[in-house]
Design a protein around this motif. Structure first.
Motif, PDB file in Angstrom:
ATOM      1  N   UNK A  53     -37.973 -14.738  20.405  1.00 50.17           N
ATOM      2  CA  UNK A  53     -39.374 -14.347  21.017  1.00 50.17           C
ATOM      3  C   UNK A  53     -39.314 -14.363  22.524  1.00 50.17           C
ATOM      4  N   UNK A  54     -39.086 -15.333  22.882  1.00 49.27           N
ATOM      5  CA  UNK A  54     -39.113 -15.707  24.565  1.00 49.27           C
ATOM      6  C   UNK A  54     -38.244 -14.917  25.089  1.00 49.27           C
ATOM      7  N   UNK A  55     -36.820 -14.698  24.525  1.00 43.79           N
ATOM      8  CA  UNK A  55     -35.972 -13.920  25.156  1.00 43.79           C
ATOM      9  C   UNK A  55     -36.395 -12.578  25.189  1.00 43.79           C
ATOM     10  N   UNK A  56     -37.072 -12.026  24.024  1.00 44.45           N
ATOM     11  CA  UNK A  56     -37.512 -10.499  23.869  1.00 44.45           C
ATOM     12  C   UNK A  56     -38.545 -10.304  24.682  1.00 44.45           C
ATOM     13  N   UNK A  57     -39.419 -11.286  24.980  1.00 43.28           N
ATOM     14  CA  UNK A  57     -40.587 -11.059  26.221  1.00 43.28           C
ATOM     15  C   UNK A  57     -40.175 -11.017  27.209  1.00 43.28           C
ATOM     16  N   UNK A  58     -39.128 -11.983  27.607  1.00 39.21           N
ATOM     17  CA  UNK A  58     -38.524 -11.889  29.064  1.00 39.21           C
ATOM     18  C   UNK A  58     -37.722 -10.383  29.385  1.00 39.21           C
ATOM     19  N   UNK A  59     -37.163 -10.083  28.513  1.00 35.36           N
ATOM     20  CA  UNK A  59     -36.619  -8.639  28.469  1.00 35.36           C
ATOM     21  C   UNK A  59     -37.566  -7.452  28.553  1.00 35.36           C
ATOM     22  N   UNK A  60     -38.668  -7.696  27.834  1.00 39.71           N
ATOM     23  CA  UNK A  60     -39.772  -6.601  28.159  1.00 39.71           C
ATOM     24  C   UNK A  60     -40.375  -6.909  29.690  1.00 39.71           C
ATOM     25  N   UNK A  61     -40.511  -7.893  29.655  1.00 40.54           N
ATOM     26  CA  UNK A  61     -41.284  -8.085  31.143  1.00 40.54           C
ATOM     27  C   UNK A  61     -40.209  -7.405  32.549  1.00 40.54           C
ATOM     28  N   UNK A  62     -38.999  -7.564  32.022  1.00 43.04           N
ATOM     29  CA  UNK A  62     -38.108  -7.096  33.121  1.00 43.04           C
ATOM     30  C   UNK A  62     -37.676  -5.757  33.125  1.00 43.04           C
ATOM     31  N   UNK A  63     -38.422  -4.938  32.163  1.00 44.37           N
ATOM     32  CA  UNK A  63     -38.373  -3.675  32.015  1.00 44.37           C
ATOM     33  C   UNK A  63     -37.053  -3.067  31.442  1.00 44.37           C
ATOM     34  N   UNK A  64     -36.472  -3.870  30.400  1.00 44.00           N
ATOM     35  CA  UNK A  64     -35.218  -3.458  29.876  1.00 44.00           C
ATOM     36  C   UNK A  64     -35.604  -2.754  28.499  1.00 44.00           C
ATOM     37  N   UNK A  65     -34.764  -1.728  28.313  1.00 41.48           N
ATOM     38  CA  UNK A  65     -35.086  -1.101  27.118  1.00 41.48           C
ATOM     39  C   UNK A  65     -34.108  -1.720  26.030  1.00 41.48           C
ATOM     40  N   UNK A  66     -33.528  -2.577  26.132  1.00 44.85           N
ATOM     41  CA  UNK A  66     -32.609  -3.291  24.903  1.00 44.85           C
ATOM     42  C   UNK A  66     -32.151  -4.373  25.642  1.00 44.85           C
ATOM     43  N   UNK A  67     -31.666  -5.515  24.703  1.00 50.95           N
ATOM     44  CA  UNK A  67     -31.145  -6.875  25.160  1.00 50.95           C
ATOM     45  C   UNK A  67     -30.133  -7.136  24.191  1.00 50.95           C
TER      46      UNK A  67
END
Length: 86
Positions: A53-67
């Motif tokens: 969940x932390x990695x997903x939140x950071x990905x969303x915060x950085x504007x990534x469409x996927x990770x």
């Protein structure tokens, strides 16, 4: 036994997905998207879901469409890294 536990943790992290985040977790680099960087996260305890969940939140915060989670490990202190795509 510890290596087997870590292997299962990596598999679980790379195959689960959560629709609550803007960035979608993928198991391999998505076609047509470019890597835009990496993020890392850590958490106390052995809850792999919290780390994901932390990695997903950071990905969303950085504007990534996927990770894609590329590493995860630990026992009483979980840590992991994810590659971001857009």
């Amino acid at each position: 036994m510890k290596n087997l536990t870590k292997a299962f943790a990596v598999i679980a992290l790379s195959t689960a997905s959560f629709a609550t985040f803007a960035a979608t977790e993928v198991s391999m680099a998505p076609a047509g998207e470019q890597s835009i960087g990496m993020v890392s996260a850590s958490t106390h305890g052995s809850d792999i879901t919290t780390l994901q969940n932390k990695l997903a939140a950071k990905a969303a915060q950085e504007g990534a469409s996927s990770y894609r989670i590329v590493s995860a490990g630990g026992e009483n202190h979980m840590y992991g890294t994810a590659e971001l795509y857009k």
